[in-house]
Design a protein around this motif. Sequence first.
Motif, PDB file in Angstrom:
ATOM      1  N   ILE A  56       0.844  -1.198   0.000  1.00 57.57           N
ATOM      2  CA  ILE A  56       0.000   0.000   0.000  1.00 57.57           C
ATOM      3  C   ILE A  56       0.879   1.248   0.000  1.00 57.57           C
ATOM      4  N   THR A  57       0.489   2.222  -0.794  1.00 62.35           N
ATOM      5  CA  THR A  57       1.222   3.482  -0.846  1.00 62.35           C
ATOM      6  C   THR A  57       0.356   4.618  -0.313  1.00 62.35           C
ATOM      7  N   TYR A  58       1.014   5.597   0.228  1.00 64.77           N
ATOM      8  CA  TYR A  58       0.365   6.780   0.778  1.00 64.77           C
ATOM      9  C   TYR A  58       1.102   8.006   0.247  1.00 64.77           C
ATOM     10  N   TYR A  59       0.359   9.053  -0.040  1.00 64.59           N
ATOM     11  CA  TYR A  59       0.966  10.293  -0.560  1.00 64.59           C
ATOM     12  C   TYR A  59       0.310  11.499   0.098  1.00 64.59           C
ATOM     13  N   SER A  60       1.092  12.542   0.231  1.00 61.37           N
ATOM     14  CA  SER A  60       0.495  13.803   0.653  1.00 61.37           C
ATOM     15  C   SER A  60      -0.277  14.380  -0.528  1.00 61.37           C
ATOM     16  N   ASP A  61      -1.239  15.201  -0.244  1.00 60.82           N
ATOM     17  CA  ASP A  61      -2.037  15.794  -1.315  1.00 60.82           C
ATOM     18  C   ASP A  61      -1.177  16.636  -2.250  1.00 60.82           C
ATOM     19  N   VAL A  63       1.758  16.115  -3.408  1.00 62.17           N
ATOM     20  CA  VAL A  63       2.604  15.399  -4.371  1.00 62.17           C
ATOM     21  C   VAL A  63       1.838  14.301  -5.113  1.00 62.17           C
ATOM     22  N   LYS A  64       0.630  14.033  -4.706  1.00 58.48           N
ATOM     23  CA  LYS A  64      -0.142  12.951  -5.322  1.00 58.48           C
ATOM     24  C   LYS A  64      -0.285  13.200  -6.817  1.00 58.48           C
ATOM     25  N   GLY A  65      -0.004  12.170  -7.586  1.00 56.02           N
ATOM     26  CA  GLY A  65      -0.078  12.291  -9.040  1.00 56.02           C
ATOM     27  C   GLY A  65       1.217  12.729  -9.688  1.00 56.02           C
ATOM     28  N   ARG A  66       2.156  13.210  -8.889  1.00 54.08           N
ATOM     29  CA  ARG A  66       3.455  13.650  -9.424  1.00 54.08           C
ATOM     30  C   ARG A  66       4.613  12.788  -8.929  1.00 54.08           C
ATOM     31  N   PHE A  67       4.512  12.316  -7.699  1.00 59.14           N
ATOM     32  CA  PHE A  67       5.577  11.509  -7.104  1.00 59.14           C
ATOM     33  C   PHE A  67       5.123  10.056  -6.996  1.00 59.14           C
ATOM     34  N   THR A  68       6.093   9.146  -7.075  1.00 62.04           N
ATOM     35  CA  THR A  68       5.810   7.719  -6.921  1.00 62.04           C
ATOM     36  C   THR A  68       6.858   7.088  -6.022  1.00 62.04           C
ATOM     37  N   ILE A  69       6.397   6.412  -4.984  1.00 63.46           N
ATOM     38  CA  ILE A  69       7.303   5.684  -4.105  1.00 63.46           C
ATOM     39  C   ILE A  69       7.298   4.216  -4.514  1.00 63.46           C
ATOM     40  N   SER A  70       8.475   3.620  -4.508  1.00 61.73           N
ATOM     41  CA  SER A  70       8.587   2.203  -4.837  1.00 61.73           C
ATOM     42  C   SER A  70       9.769   1.628  -4.078  1.00 61.73           C
ATOM     43  N   ARG A  71       9.873   0.298  -4.056  1.00 64.56           N
ATOM     44  CA  ARG A  71      10.987  -0.307  -3.344  1.00 64.56           C
ATOM     45  C   ARG A  71      11.473  -1.543  -4.079  1.00 64.56           C
ATOM     46  N   ASP A  72      12.738  -1.852  -3.838  1.00 68.45           N
ATOM     47  CA  ASP A  72      13.361  -3.052  -4.379  1.00 68.45           C
ATOM     48  C   ASP A  72      13.780  -3.897  -3.189  1.00 68.45           C
ATOM     49  N   ASN A  73      13.037  -4.956  -2.931  1.00 65.74           N
ATOM     50  CA  ASN A  73      13.323  -5.787  -1.758  1.00 65.74           C
ATOM     51  C   ASN A  73      14.706  -6.403  -1.819  1.00 65.74           C
ATOM     52  N   ALA A  74      15.104  -6.839  -2.985  1.00 67.59           N
ATOM     53  CA  ALA A  74      16.399  -7.509  -3.123  1.00 67.59           C
ATOM     54  C   ALA A  74      17.553  -6.582  -2.768  1.00 67.59           C
ATOM     55  N   LYS A  75      17.365  -5.304  -3.031  1.00 72.63           N
ATOM     56  CA  LYS A  75      18.414  -4.321  -2.746  1.00 72.63           C
ATOM     57  C   LYS A  75      18.164  -3.574  -1.443  1.00 72.63           C
ATOM     58  N   ASN A  76      17.060  -3.867  -0.775  1.00 73.80           N
ATOM     59  CA  ASN A  76      16.689  -3.158   0.454  1.00 73.80           C
ATOM     60  C   ASN A  76      16.725  -1.646   0.230  1.00 73.80           C
ATOM     61  N   THR A  77      16.124  -1.242  -0.842  1.00 69.10           N
ATOM     62  CA  THR A  77      16.182   0.151  -1.271  1.00 69.10           C
ATOM     63  C   THR A  77      14.785   0.658  -1.593  1.00 69.10           C
ATOM     64  N   VAL A  78      14.539   1.909  -1.229  1.00 70.53           N
ATOM     65  CA  VAL A  78      13.291   2.572  -1.579  1.00 70.53           C
ATOM     66  C   VAL A  78      13.611   3.752  -2.478  1.00 70.53           C
ATOM     67  N   TYR A  79      12.693   4.052  -3.388  1.00 75.12           N
ATOM     68  CA  TYR A  79      12.891   5.125  -4.346  1.00 75.12           C
ATOM     69  C   TYR A  79      11.751   6.132  -4.254  1.00 75.12           C
TER      70      TYR A  79
END
Length: 127
Positions: A56-61, A63-79
């Motif tokens: 589940i993702t959450y965004y502030s109003d 940045v919604k529609g402009r920013f995207t959060i994602s993660r790579d479990n294998a690299k233990n990294t979030v973008y």
Amino acid sequence: VQLQASGGGVVQAGGSLKLSCAASGGTFSVYHWAWFRQTPENEREFVAAFRWRGGITYYSDSVKGRFTISRDNAKNTVYLQMNSLRPEDTAVYYCAADTRGRIITSSVRNPGAYDYWGQGTQVTVSS
């Protein structure tokens, strides 16, 4: 646990940047990843969060529609992919991790709910 944020820089309005935050330091699980930002005039402001369970993702109003959060479990990294940047997005961006698994939906946006923080990366958007 150490969080290392990178990817900040100077960009013109309308441009894009992608922030990264890598976690290291032993065996741990990250139940929530989040990005916050702060300017000298304001308190730390919630930007986006990713909940591991359910994806589940959450965004502030703002940045919604402009920013995207994602993660790579294998690299233990979030973008944080930031598009259509505006001058008001200028701030130091911090990544945060919840390794205790106690955050509930109502506290996702609360910086006090996270137990580890990165060092911050400066994003400057020129007009």
